[in-house]
Design an enzyme around this catalytic site. Structure first.
Site, PDB file in Angstrom:
ATOM      1  CG  MET A  30      -7.749  -1.410   9.755  1.00 55.71           C
ATOM      2  SD  MET A  30      -6.537  -2.586   9.075  1.00 55.71           S
ATOM      3  CE  MET A  30      -5.123  -1.518   8.802  1.00 55.71           C
ATOM      4  CB  SER A 104      -8.131   2.887   3.729  1.00 55.31           C
ATOM      5  OG  SER A 104      -7.225   1.813   3.783  1.00 55.31           O
ATOM      6  CD  GLN A 105     -11.220  -1.691   6.602  1.00 57.50           C
ATOM      7  OE1 GLN A 105     -10.344  -2.561   6.523  1.00 57.50           O
ATOM      8  NE2 GLN A 105     -12.012  -1.621   7.653  1.00 57.50           N
ATOM      9  CG  ASP A 222      -0.251   3.377   0.520  1.00 59.73           C
ATOM     10  OD1 ASP A 222       0.003   2.745   1.569  1.00 59.73           O
ATOM     11  OD2 ASP A 222      -1.379   3.794   0.237  1.00 59.73           O
ATOM     12  CG  HIS A 278      -2.775   4.282   3.425  1.00 58.00           C
ATOM     13  ND1 HIS A 278      -3.243   3.917   2.189  1.00 58.00           N
ATOM     14  CD2 HIS A 278      -3.761   3.953   4.305  1.00 58.00           C
ATOM     15  CE1 HIS A 278      -4.436   3.374   2.298  1.00 58.00           C
ATOM     16  NE2 HIS A 278      -4.780   3.392   3.576  1.00 58.00           N
TER      17      HIS A 278
END
Length: 297
Positions: A30, A104-105, A222, A278
């Site tokens: 993202m 991530s996503q 995170d 993250h």
């Protein structure tokens, strides 16, 4: 002499094919894009340096970097996965199979890709900070587009499972409300589907198990992913948002709805912990923990 020369050329050709490094597909997270020189662009250069001759395809959704970033928020994950499936099928450099790294996503999207698009075959899937049981909470937004992030928050506040929001906002499509598990299972168009939450799609489990390794990287500090255990397929115990169940205590695992229990027994699940927030890792950590063991074939 000609016969000998032909045999030598054939042998050399077969050796070059055998010794070729498996191609790599990257999918960003993202607020990022395929080719940002400070993020995935740098990862691509690092891989090309460490794995001479490797072909790296970094997924771009849209016609340019700006559209790619926007489509990481306002789009439909199912359509993106289908689009990338068609792209890699048409790429002759990927026809023999590939490794993949999702950030991530992007890691959830790549997992959907292996489950829904088994050809060409994905060999290893490295999930770096991926939210495989979804998220319950919208974090600080990466990048500088504050207006876009505020718009995303407004849509989530409107209702993640409202049809318009669910079909057009990427983050709503992996929103997992533990206080409303039934609504989540019924209305989530993406994460509940690829996790076989409502019904069991046996091809999803079968395709996932074709992986040599599913490498799950969790960041120990995170602050973006809620709960961070989702990066290892853990999630809140249904009905509340305080107690988090590790993967092996979830129904996803105990009922083996996705084949994860079988993969675990076969040694295909790898759980890696990384210090830091993250997606914060060093080149040295990435080389030692990802490149050498899973990409240097």
């Amino acid at each position: 002499m000609r016969l000998i020369a032909c045999l030598v050329l054939a042998l050399a050709s077969s050796l070059s094919i055998t010794e070729a490094v498996t191609p790599i597909v990257l999918w960003h997270g993202m607020g990022d894009s395929c080719c940002n020189p400070l993020s995935l662009g740098a990862i691509k250069r690092m891989l090309e340096k460490q794995l001479p001759g490797v072909y790296v395809y970094s997924v771009q959704i849209g016609n340019n970097m700006v559209e790619d970033i926007e489509n990481g928020f306002l789009s439909n994950a199912n359509k993106q996965v289908e689009q990338v499936c068609q792209t890699i099928r048409a790429d002759p450099k990927l026809k023999g199979g590939y490794n993949s790294i999702g950030f991530s996503q992007g890691a959830q999207f790549l997992r959907a890709l292996v489950q829904r698009c088994p050809n060409p075959p994905m060999r290893n899937l490295v999930s770096i900070g991926g939210q495989h049981q979804g998220v319950y909470g919208f974090p600080r937004c990466p990048g500088t587009n504050v207006t876009l992030c505020n718009y995303v928050r407004e849509l989530l506040n409107l209702g993640a499972y409202v049809s318009f929001v669910q079909n057009n906002l990427i983050q709503a499509q992996y929103w997992h409300d533990p206080l409303n598990e039934e609504e989540y299972k019924q209305k989530s168009i993406f994460i509940a589907d690829i996790n076989n939450e409502l019904t069991v799609n046996r091809s999803y489990a079968a395709n996932l198990q074709t992986l040599k390794n599913l490498v799950l990287v969790k960041f120990l500090s995170d602050s973006m992913v809620q709960p961070r255990e989702s990066e290892w397929f853990g999630f809140y115990q249904p009905g509340q948002d305080k107690t988090v169940l590790p993967l092996r205590n979830t129904t996803l695992y105990t009922q083996d709805r996705l084949g994860l229990k079988a993969m675990d027994a076969a040694g295909k699940l790898k759980f890696l912990a990384c210090e830091g927030d993250h997606l914060q890792f060093t080149d040295t950590w990435f080389t030692q923990n990802i490149v050498k063991p899973y990409l240097s074939n």
